[in-house]
Design an enzyme around this catalytic site. Structure first.
Site, PDB file in Angstrom:
ATOM      1  N   SER A  47       0.799  -1.223   0.000  1.00 12.40           N
ATOM      2  CA  SER A  47       0.000   0.000   0.000  1.00 12.40           C
ATOM      3  C   SER A  47       0.831   1.272   0.000  1.00 12.40           C
ATOM      4  CB  SER A  47      -0.943  -0.003   1.196  1.00 12.40           C
ATOM      5  OG  SER A  47      -0.230  -0.180   2.400  1.00 12.40           O
ATOM      6  N   HIS A  68      -5.349  -3.092  -2.956  1.00  9.46           N
ATOM      7  CA  HIS A  68      -4.931  -2.156  -4.007  1.00  9.46           C
ATOM      8  C   HIS A  68      -4.805  -2.809  -5.381  1.00  9.46           C
ATOM      9  CE1 HIS A  68      -4.191   0.956  -1.007  1.00  9.46           C
ATOM     10  NE2 HIS A  68      -3.742  -0.035  -0.254  1.00  9.46           N
ATOM     11  N   LYS A  77     -11.888   1.078  -2.210  1.00  7.97           N
ATOM     12  CA  LYS A  77     -10.789   1.728  -2.945  1.00  7.97           C
ATOM     13  C   LYS A  77     -11.191   1.789  -4.423  1.00  7.97           C
ATOM     14  CE  LYS A  77      -7.695   1.055   0.815  1.00  7.97           C
ATOM     15  NZ  LYS A  77      -6.897   0.137   1.619  1.00  7.97           N
TER      16      LYS A  77
HETATM   17  C1  LIG Z   1      -6.952  -0.018   3.100  1.00  9.52           C
HETATM   18  C2  LIG Z   1      -6.376  -1.364   3.345  1.00  9.52           C
HETATM   19  C3  LIG Z   1      -7.035  -2.306   4.151  1.00  9.52           C
HETATM   20  C4  LIG Z   1      -8.254  -1.937   4.943  1.00  9.52           C
HETATM   21  O1  LIG Z   1      -9.374  -1.833   4.132  1.00  9.52           O
HETATM   22  P1  LIG Z   1     -10.593  -0.911   4.594  1.00  9.52           P
HETATM   23  O2  LIG Z   1     -11.746  -1.439   3.831  1.00  9.52           O
HETATM   24  O3  LIG Z   1     -10.215   0.483   4.239  1.00  9.52           O
HETATM   25  O4  LIG Z   1     -10.743  -1.119   6.070  1.00  9.52           O
HETATM   26  C5  LIG Z   1      -6.491  -3.562   4.249  1.00  9.52           C
HETATM   27  N1  LIG Z   1      -5.357  -3.893   3.623  1.00  9.52           N
HETATM   28  C6  LIG Z   1      -4.680  -3.017   2.865  1.00  9.52           C
HETATM   29  C7  LIG Z   1      -3.414  -3.439   2.185  1.00  9.52           C
HETATM   30  C8  LIG Z   1      -5.162  -1.720   2.716  1.00  9.52           C
HETATM   31  O5  LIG Z   1      -4.481  -0.829   1.996  1.00  9.52           O
END
Ligand SMILES: *Cc1c(COP(=O)(O)O)cnc(C)c1O
Length: 395
Positions: free
Chosen positions: A182, A210, A241
């Site tokens: 990330s 991602h 996302k």
């Molecule tokens: C954002 C993220 C999460 C958490 O997801 P949310 O739905 O925002 O709680 C988990 N793993 C990674 C790698 C992330 O970037």
């Protein structure tokens, strides 16, 4: 008075965070998410969101939510295992299983809940977890809560991992990894990790927060990107996302998903996420699958940014994904650079420890299909203006 020490201690701790340049501040956004946002009353060109496909404010997605709210209300009022699970949730789980090419899927309220739930459901104190050093905080917290012994392996280091797995005597072994890291944007060596899981009889938990929507044909994610399929893979995809809404799901073989549903406390003891969001995700998935121009445009923007940064390109991490971090080093340097861009009307978040390792503070540029080519060129020009190009040429 000795009875007042708790206030002093707390104030001192906050001052210390400030002294280290680690104080976090929020902007207040006054517009929908997008390439251009209004924040604290001012308009910015923004490179901050994970809305990689530009779907967070898409009219079809918004309409699906509104129409569903009219029919179904806004609150579920119960957990999934009581009466919170609706026909739309049920249908979405089937669609997510099909989308990720997995036998079965289970919805969660967020990726954070999903990671904690899946890890604690599948691993306990007798087992062992192997976790990439740059994994997301939610995976790290899931590992901690599972009380499994953990081997934190150097980033993407398959040889280290092979040896560590070979030495391990635990009942059940599980490798957990971000598919796309990330804060770096690089991709995990999933085929190599799966081969190790086969050799050492382990599970592979892939966090595709991602990758889903961005990688692979029709945006089916990192498994599709590599053409991987295996009953050993446990897949976690997020819906907030690239998918543009909120929530997450865990997918895998039937026994894995059933175990998660029976055991994950973050699934059992929380209110079901609103049906209107599930309907919005359904509408978004159609766009993700069918509008491949969004991924093509995104790839073009990545290429444009690297080209436009010229010599400074060397300071970008070697990433092919829309996450294009520019490593600065010192916390204060990253914050100053972010501030200088902000004065020029451009928002790029400065990311500091503990989100990234000490000494690797960075600007995390994230690109979206909602950006135009000229937006990226404007960012590159502003970076040169604030000295990024010049610094890199000295390297
Ligand atoms: C954002 C993220 C999460 C958490 O997801 P949310 O739905 O925002 O709680 C988990 N793993 C990674 C790698 C992330 O970037």
């Amino acid at each position: 008075m000795s009875g007042d020490l708790i206030f002093q201690r707390l104030a001192n701790r906050l001052r210390e965070i400030g002294r280290l340049g680690l104080l976090r501040r929020r902007l207040t956004r006054n517009s929908p998410q997008g390439a251009r946002i209004v924040a604290d009353g001012r308009e910015y060109l923004a490179f901050c969101s994970n809305d990689y496909l530009g779907l967070a404010n898409h009219p079809r997605v918004v309409e699906a939510a509104i129409e569903t709210a009219r029919r179904c209300g806004v609150g579920e009022g119960a957990s999934h295992l009581i009466t919170g699970h609706s026909t739309v949730h049920e249908r979405l789980e089937e669609k997510l299983a099909e989308f990720s090419r997995m036998p079965r899927a289970l919805l969660f309220t967020s990726g954070y809940h999903a990671n904690i739930g899946v890890i604690t459901a599948l691993a306990g104190p007798e087992d062992a977890i192997f976790s990439d050093a740059l994994n997301h905080a939610s995976l790290i917290d899931g590992v901690r809560l599972s009380r499994s012994p953990v081997v934190r392996y150097p980033h993407r280091d398959l040889e280290f991992l092979d040896e560590a797995l070979g030495r391990c005597k635990a009942d059940t072994k599980m490798i957990v990894t971000d598919a796309v890291f990330s804060m770096d944007g690089d991709i995990a060596p999933l085929p190599g990790l799966l081969a190790l899981c086969e050799r050492h009889d382990a599970w592979l938990l892939v966090d595709d927060a991602h990758g889903i929507g961005v990688l692979g044909a029709q945006g089916r994610g990192s498994l599709a990107h590599f053409g991987l399929s295996s009953p050993r893979i446990v897949y976690m995809g997020t819906l907030g996302k690239a998918i543009g809404v909120a929530g997450a799901f865990v997918a895998g073989i039937d026994d894995v998903v059933e175990t998660v549903m029976q055991r994950a406390r973050t699934y059992i003891y929380t209110t079901a996420s609103p049906t209107l969001l599930a309907a919005a995700v359904e509408a978004s998935l159609d766009l993700v699958r069918n509008e491949s121009w969004r991924r093509e445009h995104l790839a073009h923007l990545v290429h444009t940014l690297k080209g436009a940064l010229g010599g400074a390109h060397a300071r970008l991490t070697p990433s092919e994904t829309p996450i294009q971090p520019l490593v600065v080093g010192e916390n204060s340097g990253a914050v100053a650079l972010g501030g200088a861009l902000r004065e020029r009307g451009i928002l790029v978040p400065a990311i500091r420890p503990p989100t990234v390792p000490e000494g690797t503070a960075r600007l995390r540029i994230s690109l979206s299909a909602s950006h135009r080519e000229e937006d990226v060129l404007r960012l590159a020009a502003a970076l040169r203006e604030v000295g990024v190009g010049a610094a890199a040429e000295r390297v």
